[in-house]
Design a protein around this motif. Structure first.
Motif, PDB file in Angstrom:
ATOM      1  N   MET A   1       0.849  -1.170   0.000  1.00 15.39           N
ATOM      2  CA  MET A   1       0.000   0.000   0.000  1.00 15.39           C
ATOM      3  C   MET A   1       0.894   1.231   0.000  1.00 15.39           C
ATOM      4  N   SER A   2       0.691   2.097  -0.991  1.00 17.80           N
ATOM      5  CA  SER A   2       1.502   3.311  -1.041  1.00 17.80           C
ATOM      6  C   SER A   2       0.855   4.431  -0.230  1.00 17.80           C
ATOM      7  N   ARG A   3       1.699   5.265   0.347  1.00 15.98           N
ATOM      8  CA  ARG A   3       1.241   6.416   1.130  1.00 15.98           C
ATOM      9  C   ARG A   3       1.258   7.623   0.199  1.00 15.98           C
ATOM     10  N   VAL A   4       0.071   8.162  -0.058  1.00 22.93           N
ATOM     11  CA  VAL A   4      -0.082   9.233  -1.028  1.00 22.93           C
ATOM     12  C   VAL A   4      -0.586  10.499  -0.340  1.00 22.93           C
ATOM     13  N   ALA A   5       0.099  11.601  -0.591  1.00 16.12           N
ATOM     14  CA  ALA A   5      -0.371  12.907  -0.148  1.00 16.12           C
ATOM     15  C   ALA A   5      -1.178  13.496  -1.295  1.00 16.12           C
ATOM     16  N   LEU A   6      -2.457  13.762  -1.052  1.00 16.72           N
ATOM     17  CA  LEU A   6      -3.324  14.360  -2.065  1.00 16.72           C
ATOM     18  C   LEU A   6      -3.292  15.873  -1.913  1.00 16.72           C
ATOM     19  N   PHE A   7      -2.886  16.540  -2.952  1.00 19.41           N
ATOM     20  CA  PHE A   7      -2.812  17.994  -2.960  1.00 19.41           C
ATOM     21  C   PHE A   7      -3.814  18.484  -3.996  1.00 19.41           C
ATOM     22  N   GLY A   8      -5.039  18.669  -3.556  1.00 20.63           N
ATOM     23  CA  GLY A   8      -6.088  19.123  -4.447  1.00 20.63           C
ATOM     24  C   GLY A   8      -6.179  20.628  -4.482  1.00 20.63           C
ATOM     25  N   GLY A   9      -6.746  21.136  -5.547  1.00 19.55           N
ATOM     26  CA  GLY A   9      -6.950  22.569  -5.655  1.00 19.55           C
ATOM     27  C   GLY A   9      -7.408  22.959  -7.039  1.00 19.55           C
ATOM     28  N   SER A  10      -7.742  24.232  -7.175  1.00 20.03           N
ATOM     29  CA  SER A  10      -8.152  24.711  -8.494  1.00 20.03           C
ATOM     30  C   SER A  10      -6.935  24.814  -9.414  1.00 20.03           C
ATOM     31  N   PHE A  11      -5.781  25.148  -8.854  1.00 22.57           N
ATOM     32  CA  PHE A  11      -4.549  25.333  -9.627  1.00 22.57           C
ATOM     33  C   PHE A  11      -4.826  26.251 -10.815  1.00 22.57           C
ATOM     34  N   ASN A  12      -5.453  27.362 -10.489  1.00 23.04           N
ATOM     35  CA  ASN A  12      -5.928  28.317 -11.477  1.00 23.04           C
ATOM     36  C   ASN A  12      -5.037  29.558 -11.558  1.00 23.04           C
ATOM     37  N   ARG A  13      -3.884  29.489 -10.922  1.00 18.95           N
ATOM     38  CA  ARG A  13      -2.986  30.645 -10.898  1.00 18.95           C
ATOM     39  C   ARG A  13      -1.541  30.183 -10.833  1.00 18.95           C
ATOM     40  N   ARG A  14      -0.650  31.121 -10.595  1.00 21.37           N
ATOM     41  CA  ARG A  14       0.778  30.781 -10.520  1.00 21.37           C
ATOM     42  C   ARG A  14       1.019  29.620  -9.561  1.00 21.37           C
ATOM     43  N   MET A  15       2.023  28.843  -9.868  1.00 21.29           N
ATOM     44  CA  MET A  15       2.253  27.610  -9.127  1.00 21.29           C
ATOM     45  C   MET A  15       3.491  27.641  -8.237  1.00 21.29           C
ATOM     46  N   SER A  16       4.198  28.740  -8.114  1.00 21.54           N
ATOM     47  CA  SER A  16       5.457  28.732  -7.368  1.00 21.54           C
ATOM     48  C   SER A  16       5.263  28.386  -5.896  1.00 21.54           C
ATOM     49  N   ARG A  17       4.255  28.952  -5.237  1.00 19.04           N
ATOM     50  CA  ARG A  17       4.011  28.597  -3.828  1.00 19.04           C
ATOM     51  C   ARG A  17       3.564  27.146  -3.711  1.00 19.04           C
ATOM     52  N   THR A  18       2.772  26.709  -4.662  1.00 16.51           N
ATOM     53  CA  THR A  18       2.310  25.329  -4.668  1.00 16.51           C
ATOM     54  C   THR A  18       3.494  24.367  -4.765  1.00 16.51           C
ATOM     55  N   GLN A  19       4.458  24.696  -5.604  1.00 13.45           N
ATOM     56  CA  GLN A  19       5.659  23.872  -5.721  1.00 13.45           C
ATOM     57  C   GLN A  19       6.422  23.814  -4.402  1.00 13.45           C
ATOM     58  N   LEU A  20       6.522  24.937  -3.719  1.00 11.38           N
ATOM     59  CA  LEU A  20       7.240  24.957  -2.440  1.00 11.38           C
ATOM     60  C   LEU A  20       6.536  24.089  -1.403  1.00 11.38           C
ATOM     61  N   VAL A  21       5.221  24.171  -1.345  1.00  6.80           N
ATOM     62  CA  VAL A  21       4.467  23.327  -0.409  1.00  6.80           C
ATOM     63  C   VAL A  21       4.671  21.858  -0.763  1.00  6.80           C
ATOM     64  N   ALA A  22       4.581  21.535  -2.036  1.00  7.33           N
ATOM     65  CA  ALA A  22       4.755  20.146  -2.474  1.00  7.33           C
ATOM     66  C   ALA A  22       6.143  19.622  -2.125  1.00  7.33           C
ATOM     67  N   LEU A  23       7.174  20.421  -2.371  1.00  9.01           N
ATOM     68  CA  LEU A  23       8.538  20.009  -2.040  1.00  9.01           C
ATOM     69  C   LEU A  23       8.678  19.789  -0.540  1.00  9.01           C
ATOM     70  N   TYR A  24       8.109  20.685   0.250  1.00  8.80           N
ATOM     71  CA  TYR A  24       8.153  20.535   1.706  1.00  8.80           C
ATOM     72  C   TYR A  24       7.508  19.214   2.137  1.00  8.80           C
ATOM     73  N   ILE A  25       6.354  18.902   1.584  1.00  9.18           N
ATOM     74  CA  ILE A  25       5.656  17.647   1.923  1.00  9.18           C
ATOM     75  C   ILE A  25       6.519  16.449   1.544  1.00  9.18           C
ATOM     76  N   LEU A  26       7.046  16.447   0.331  1.00 14.22           N
ATOM     77  CA  LEU A  26       7.855  15.315  -0.126  1.00 14.22           C
ATOM     78  C   LEU A  26       9.115  15.117   0.720  1.00 14.22           C
ATOM     79  N   GLU A  27       9.688  16.203   1.198  1.00 17.06           N
ATOM     80  CA  GLU A  27      10.938  16.117   1.946  1.00 17.06           C
ATOM     81  C   GLU A  27      10.761  15.893   3.443  1.00 17.06           C
ATOM     82  N   THR A  28       9.585  16.193   3.983  1.00 18.13           N
ATOM     83  CA  THR A  28       9.443  16.132   5.445  1.00 18.13           C
ATOM     84  C   THR A  28       8.382  15.165   5.951  1.00 18.13           C
TER      85      THR A  28
END
Length: 129
Positions: A1-28
């Motif tokens: 069973m894989s452990r998956v972090a679901l990051f849902g959203g509209s993703f209707n705008r710039r993605m730079s903050r979203t990338q930072l949050v995603a990297l933080y989740i993957l690393e921590t």
């Protein structure tokens, strides 16, 4: 069973903050993968860019995050079901959990005040980590 972090959203705008949050989740966090899940039809917000455009924006955003990040079209799968009206977090979680994944929700701070408006909001937060 894989452990998956679901990051849902509209993703209707710039993605730079979203990338930072995603990297933080993957690393921590103890997750195997992080999935960006673009909303197919937002239940409470303004109109969105096309679904395909937002999926493409997510694909560009994950390119720098490595193989543990991916874009899921699960919301599109749910939209094809009879009776679909708008995207709901609980429906998404149940749909992906049924595939055998252990799930974690990524919820950014600015959306926390809206969780009480979510469909079955109390149900979706009880008993889940």
């Amino acid at each position: 069973m894989s452990r998956v972090a679901l990051f849902g959203g509209s993703f209707n705008r710039r993605m730079s903050r979203t990338q930072l949050v995603a990297l933080y989740i993957l690393e921590t966090q103890p997750v195997d993968e992080l999935w960006f899940v673009p909303t197919y039809a937002h239940p409470v917000r303004q109109p969105l860019a096309s679904y395909e455009h937002r999926v493409a924006m997510c694909e560009l955003a994950i390119a720098a995050l490595g193989p543990r990040a991916r874009v899921s079209r699960a919301e599109e799968e749910l939209a094809l079901r009879p009776g679909f009206v708008s995207s709901r977090t609980l429906d998404l979680v149940e749909h992906i959990a049924a595939q055998g994944h252990e799930l974690r929700l990524v919820i950014v701070r600015y959306i926390l005040h809206e969780t009480q408006k979510w469909y079955a909001g109390a149900t979706s937060s009880q008993g889940r980590r």
